[in-house]
Scaffold this motif. Structure first.
Motif, short mmCIF file in Angstrom:
data_model
loop_
_atom_site.label_atom_id
_atom_site.label_comp_id
_atom_site.label_asym_id
_atom_site.label_seq_id
_atom_site.Cartn_x
_atom_site.Cartn_y
_atom_site.Cartn_z
N SER A 42 52.38 1.96 7.76
CA SER A 42 52.43 1.62 6.34
C SER A 42 52.57 0.11 6.22
N VAL A 43 52.20 -0.38 5.04
CA VAL A 43 52.32 -1.80 4.77
C VAL A 43 52.68 -1.97 3.30
N GLU A 44 53.57 -2.92 3.03
CA GLU A 44 53.96 -3.19 1.65
C GLU A 44 53.30 -4.49 1.21
N ILE A 45 52.58 -4.41 0.10
CA ILE A 45 51.91 -5.58 -0.46
C ILE A 45 52.26 -5.66 -1.93
N ASP A 46 52.82 -6.78 -2.32
CA ASP A 46 53.21 -7.01 -3.71
C ASP A 46 54.07 -5.87 -4.27
N GLY A 47 55.01 -5.41 -3.46
CA GLY A 47 55.93 -4.38 -3.90
C GLY A 47 55.37 -2.96 -3.88
N GLU A 48 54.12 -2.81 -3.48
CA GLU A 48 53.50 -1.49 -3.42
C GLU A 48 53.29 -1.10 -1.96
N GLU A 49 53.75 0.10 -1.62
CA GLU A 49 53.62 0.54 -0.24
C GLU A 49 52.36 1.39 -0.07
N TYR A 50 51.62 1.07 0.99
CA TYR A 50 50.40 1.82 1.32
C TYR A 50 50.62 2.49 2.67
N ARG A 51 50.38 3.78 2.72
CA ARG A 51 50.43 4.51 3.98
C ARG A 51 49.05 4.34 4.62
N LEU A 52 48.90 3.18 5.21
CA LEU A 52 47.59 2.68 5.62
C LEU A 52 46.91 3.55 6.68
N ARG A 53 47.62 3.89 7.74
CA ARG A 53 47.00 4.67 8.82
C ARG A 53 46.50 6.01 8.29
N GLU A 54 47.32 6.67 7.49
CA GLU A 54 46.95 7.96 6.92
C GLU A 54 45.75 7.81 5.98
N MET A 55 45.76 6.74 5.18
CA MET A 55 44.68 6.49 4.23
C MET A 55 43.34 6.31 4.95
N VAL A 56 43.34 5.49 5.98
CA VAL A 56 42.11 5.23 6.73
C VAL A 56 41.63 6.51 7.40
N ARG A 57 42.55 7.28 7.97
CA ARG A 57 42.18 8.53 8.63
C ARG A 57 41.57 9.51 7.63
N GLU A 58 42.24 9.69 6.49
CA GLU A 58 41.75 10.64 5.48
C GLU A 58 40.39 10.22 4.93
N LEU A 59 40.22 8.95 4.66
CA LEU A 59 38.93 8.47 4.15
C LEU A 59 37.84 8.62 5.20
N GLY A 60 38.20 8.43 6.45
CA GLY A 60 37.24 8.58 7.54
C GLY A 60 36.74 10.01 7.68
N GLU A 61 37.57 10.98 7.30
CA GLU A 61 37.20 12.38 7.41
C GLU A 61 36.30 12.84 6.27
N LYS A 62 36.27 12.07 5.19
CA LYS A 62 35.47 12.47 4.03
C LYS A 62 34.01 12.13 4.25
N GLU A 63 33.16 13.00 3.78
CA GLU A 63 31.72 12.77 3.86
C GLU A 63 31.29 11.65 2.91
N LEU A 64 31.70 11.76 1.66
CA LEU A 64 31.35 10.76 0.65
C LEU A 64 32.60 10.40 -0.15
N LEU A 65 32.63 9.15 -0.61
CA LEU A 65 33.74 8.69 -1.44
C LEU A 65 33.38 8.83 -2.91
N ASN A 66 34.37 9.19 -3.72
CA ASN A 66 34.10 9.17 -5.16
C ASN A 66 34.30 7.74 -5.67
N SER A 67 33.93 7.48 -6.89
CA SER A 67 33.95 6.11 -7.41
C SER A 67 35.36 5.53 -7.48
N ASP A 68 36.36 6.37 -7.76
CA ASP A 68 37.75 5.89 -7.81
C ASP A 68 38.22 5.45 -6.43
N GLU A 69 37.91 6.24 -5.41
CA GLU A 69 38.30 5.89 -4.04
C GLU A 69 37.61 4.61 -3.60
N ALA A 70 36.32 4.50 -3.90
CA ALA A 70 35.58 3.29 -3.53
C ALA A 70 36.17 2.06 -4.22
N ALA A 71 36.52 2.19 -5.49
CA ALA A 71 37.11 1.08 -6.24
C ALA A 71 38.47 0.69 -5.65
#
Length: 157
Positions: A42-71
């Protein structure tokens, strides 16, 4: 005190030398510094924590991204780069222990790896589809090379 404890305590209190600093900076600034590095949990940026490793893994498993995820990814990438640059600047300018310097280096390279993974996902790279495209490209290049070779042989006769 155990042998490893002495080494750990010494590393935690021993300051980074000029040569060691330059070696870390050179490595961090190389084109593939992020290769083989772990994405931070995880990484905290500007007071917001991102579970980065999990996020990258989950996005990697998806076939296509929706517009919200891409944004969200497009907004996150510059923030991750900025954090890696801040780590690099601290590594370059601050008086650090070897342990602190190594931690900054590992975080920066992990963030760069996350950026590359997220960029690849946005560009549609990665996964089986990318491997198939690479195989096709290599096969096409082999055919082109074989044709050139045959033309060279004909030209020598």
């Amino acid at each position: 005190m155990l042998k490893d404890e002495k080494k750990t305590n010494k590393t935690e209190t021993e300051y980074l030398s000029f040569q060691e600093r330059n070696k870390l900076l050179w490595s961090l600034r190389s084109d593939f510094a992020w290769a083989g590095k772990k994405i931070p949990e995880s990484v905290e940026i500007d007071g917001e924590e991102y579970r980065l490793r999990e996020m990258v893994r989950e996005l990697g498993e998806k076939e296509l991204l929706n517009s919200d995820e891409a944004a969200e990814i497009r907004a996150l990438i510059p923030r991750l780069k900025e954090r890696a640059e801040t780590d690099e600047e601290l590594l370059e300018t601050e008086e650090l222990t070897k342990a602190e310097a190594e931690a900054l280096y590992e975080e920066a390279t992990g963030l760069l790896r996350a950026v590359m993974g997220l960029k690849d996902k946005l560009e549609g790279k990665g996964g089986e589809r990318s491997a198939d495209e690479l195989k096709k490209m290599l096969n096409t290049q082999k055919i082109i090379d074989e044709k050139r070779w045959q033309e060279l042989i004909k030209g020598l006769k």
